[in-house]
Scaffold this active site. Sequence first.
Site, mmCIF file in Angstrom:
data_model
loop_
_atom_site.group_PDB
_atom_site.id
_atom_site.type_symbol
_atom_site.label_atom_id
_atom_site.label_comp_id
_atom_site.label_asym_id
_atom_site.label_seq_id
_atom_site.Cartn_x
_atom_site.Cartn_y
_atom_site.Cartn_z
ATOM 1 N N ASN A 5 2.001 29.548 7.520
ATOM 2 C CA ASN A 5 3.327 30.134 7.737
ATOM 3 C C ASN A 5 3.547 31.234 6.704
ATOM 4 O O ASN A 5 3.855 30.954 5.549
ATOM 5 C CB ASN A 5 4.395 29.030 7.584
ATOM 6 C CG ASN A 5 5.811 29.583 7.715
ATOM 7 O OD1 ASN A 5 6.004 30.700 8.183
ATOM 8 N ND2 ASN A 5 6.802 28.794 7.310
ATOM 9 N N TRP A 6 3.372 32.467 7.152
ATOM 10 C CA TRP A 6 3.480 33.601 6.217
ATOM 11 C C TRP A 6 4.930 33.967 5.927
ATOM 12 O O TRP A 6 5.188 34.879 5.142
ATOM 13 C CB TRP A 6 2.723 34.807 6.780
ATOM 14 C CG TRP A 6 1.242 34.588 6.879
ATOM 15 C CD1 TRP A 6 0.530 33.550 6.345
ATOM 16 C CD2 TRP A 6 0.285 35.421 7.549
ATOM 17 N NE1 TRP A 6 -0.802 33.687 6.645
ATOM 18 C CE2 TRP A 6 -0.985 34.830 7.378
ATOM 19 C CE3 TRP A 6 0.379 36.616 8.277
ATOM 20 C CZ2 TRP A 6 -2.150 35.383 7.921
ATOM 21 C CZ3 TRP A 6 -0.777 37.169 8.812
ATOM 22 C CH2 TRP A 6 -2.025 36.558 8.627
ATOM 23 N N LYS A 7 5.845 33.331 6.597
ATOM 24 C CA LYS A 7 7.284 33.585 6.421
ATOM 25 C C LYS A 7 7.548 35.089 6.497
ATOM 26 O O LYS A 7 6.926 35.783 7.295
ATOM 27 C CB LYS A 7 7.776 32.988 5.096
ATOM 28 C CG LYS A 7 7.331 31.539 4.895
ATOM 29 C CD LYS A 7 8.112 30.858 3.817
ATOM 30 C CE LYS A 7 7.503 29.503 3.536
ATOM 31 N NZ LYS A 7 8.360 28.635 2.764
ATOM 32 N N HIS A 22 12.493 25.047 11.227
ATOM 33 C CA HIS A 22 12.088 25.079 9.817
ATOM 34 C C HIS A 22 13.343 24.927 8.948
ATOM 35 O O HIS A 22 14.401 25.473 9.271
ATOM 36 C CB HIS A 22 11.365 26.396 9.500
ATOM 37 C CG HIS A 22 10.675 26.370 8.176
ATOM 38 N ND1 HIS A 22 11.352 26.516 6.995
ATOM 39 C CD2 HIS A 22 9.380 26.182 7.841
ATOM 40 C CE1 HIS A 22 10.493 26.428 5.989
ATOM 41 N NE2 HIS A 22 9.278 26.222 6.481
ATOM 42 N N GLU A 25 14.243 26.279 6.300
ATOM 43 C CA GLU A 25 14.854 27.535 5.828
ATOM 44 C C GLU A 25 15.812 28.073 6.882
ATOM 45 O O GLU A 25 16.867 28.611 6.564
ATOM 46 C CB GLU A 25 13.754 28.551 5.478
ATOM 47 C CG GLU A 25 13.071 28.180 4.170
ATOM 48 C CD GLU A 25 11.654 28.716 4.016
ATOM 49 O OE1 GLU A 25 11.228 29.571 4.807
ATOM 50 O OE2 GLU A 25 10.964 28.250 3.086
ATOM 51 N N GLU A 49 8.244 17.857 6.648
ATOM 52 C CA GLU A 49 8.362 18.767 5.508
ATOM 53 C C GLU A 49 9.578 18.375 4.663
ATOM 54 O O GLU A 49 10.698 18.834 4.941
ATOM 55 C CB GLU A 49 8.549 20.203 6.006
ATOM 56 C CG GLU A 49 7.401 20.733 6.810
ATOM 57 C CD GLU A 49 7.249 22.239 6.600
ATOM 58 O OE1 GLU A 49 6.237 22.632 6.037
ATOM 59 O OE2 GLU A 49 8.174 22.982 6.954
ATOM 60 N N GLY A 82 7.896 24.936 -1.310
ATOM 61 C CA GLY A 82 7.940 26.034 -2.277
ATOM 62 C C GLY A 82 8.272 25.613 -3.699
ATOM 63 O O GLY A 82 8.510 26.459 -4.559
ATOM 64 N N SER A 132 4.319 22.417 -0.516
ATOM 65 C CA SER A 132 3.512 22.668 -1.719
ATOM 66 C C SER A 132 2.072 22.178 -1.592
ATOM 67 O O SER A 132 1.495 21.659 -2.552
ATOM 68 C CB SER A 132 4.190 22.051 -2.962
ATOM 69 O OG SER A 132 5.410 22.710 -3.216
ATOM 70 N N GLY A 139 2.811 27.174 3.372
ATOM 71 C CA GLY A 139 3.623 28.383 3.197
ATOM 72 C C GLY A 139 3.016 29.268 2.116
ATOM 73 O O GLY A 139 2.124 30.074 2.367
HETATM 74 C C1 PEP Z 1 6.699 25.893 4.507
HETATM 75 O O1 PEP Z 1 6.951 27.073 4.548
HETATM 76 O O2 PEP Z 1 7.003 25.183 5.459
HETATM 77 C C2 PEP Z 1 6.029 25.331 3.343
HETATM 78 C C3 PEP Z 1 5.529 24.125 3.430
HETATM 79 O O3 PEP Z 1 5.942 26.128 2.248
HETATM 80 P P1 PEP Z 1 5.097 25.790 0.894
HETATM 81 O O4 PEP Z 1 3.705 25.486 1.326
HETATM 82 O O5 PEP Z 1 5.190 27.059 0.100
HETATM 83 O O6 PEP Z 1 5.749 24.630 0.220
#
Ligand code: PEP
Length: 259
Positions: free
Chosen positions: A7-9, A94, A96, A166, A172, A212, A233
């Site tokens: 997931n490049w966001k 998600h 976010e 998640e 993050g 993470s 992410g």
């Molecule tokens: C995500 O964007 O869903 C995510 C898991 O991010 P990260 O790996 O940076 O925690």
Amino acid sequence: MKTIIANWKMNVGVREAVALARGTLLTLRGRKVSPGLVVCPPAVALSEVRKVLARSSANLGAQNMFWEQSGSYTGETSPRVLNELGVSHVILGHSERRQLLGETDEMVNKKVLQALEQKLIPILCIGETSVQHKEEMTQGIVRDQLLAALQGVRLRSSDVLMVAYEPIWAIGSGEAATVPGVLETHQFIRSLLYELFPQASKTQFSVLYGGSVNPDNAYAFLREDDVDGVLVGGASVKINQFKGIVQAAAEVLEAKLAE
Ligand code: PEP
């Protein structure tokens, strides 16, 4: 099979996305066994990234979509357009989007229904906040989010549903959930899915962990049968880190082949 979702966001522009897609494909090169890869660039880069992924085993995923096929919905992207762009998977709900953009369970439900209708594989994200985690409310929250998102869903035998557990506090933050904690929640999610869809085959569901994930902890999650993959992410836009995660998945798959 193990699947890695990148997931490049909103972290890359179109040119960066193309370069990153090339680097991401290189992480698969020369491997005896490879995990499934789903690359989710920002919507504006889908078209260019598709060209890079063509003729590779990697799939193209979107980070979001709207629940109508067309109409006066300024700024939204329809499933019809995603189909046209060769997208096979779509991240829905998600945290976010839920937290920053007011996406509700009801909206997520409409999106899941529409994604399945359009033959897109939903990657449904669910998870608890830090406070809910400390108050041991994880199962209740995960159950409520899952039931709400899947209301009215009738799975056909050709449908596939991915659920990404998640925990919001792990996204993050550099603080991943513990393996036993993830396993307990994954088993709970799976039991709910079997209850909701008793006719479906177990292979129609995947339960992934996100939060993470990095090259140091990926193996510990991926070696577990109850973890079908990881949603990554931050580490998915750092190619050396991503390579380490792909390597961990490949080691797990190789070890399983040798059993
Ligand atoms: C995500 O964007 O869903 C995510 C898991 O991010 P990260 O790996 O940076 O925690």
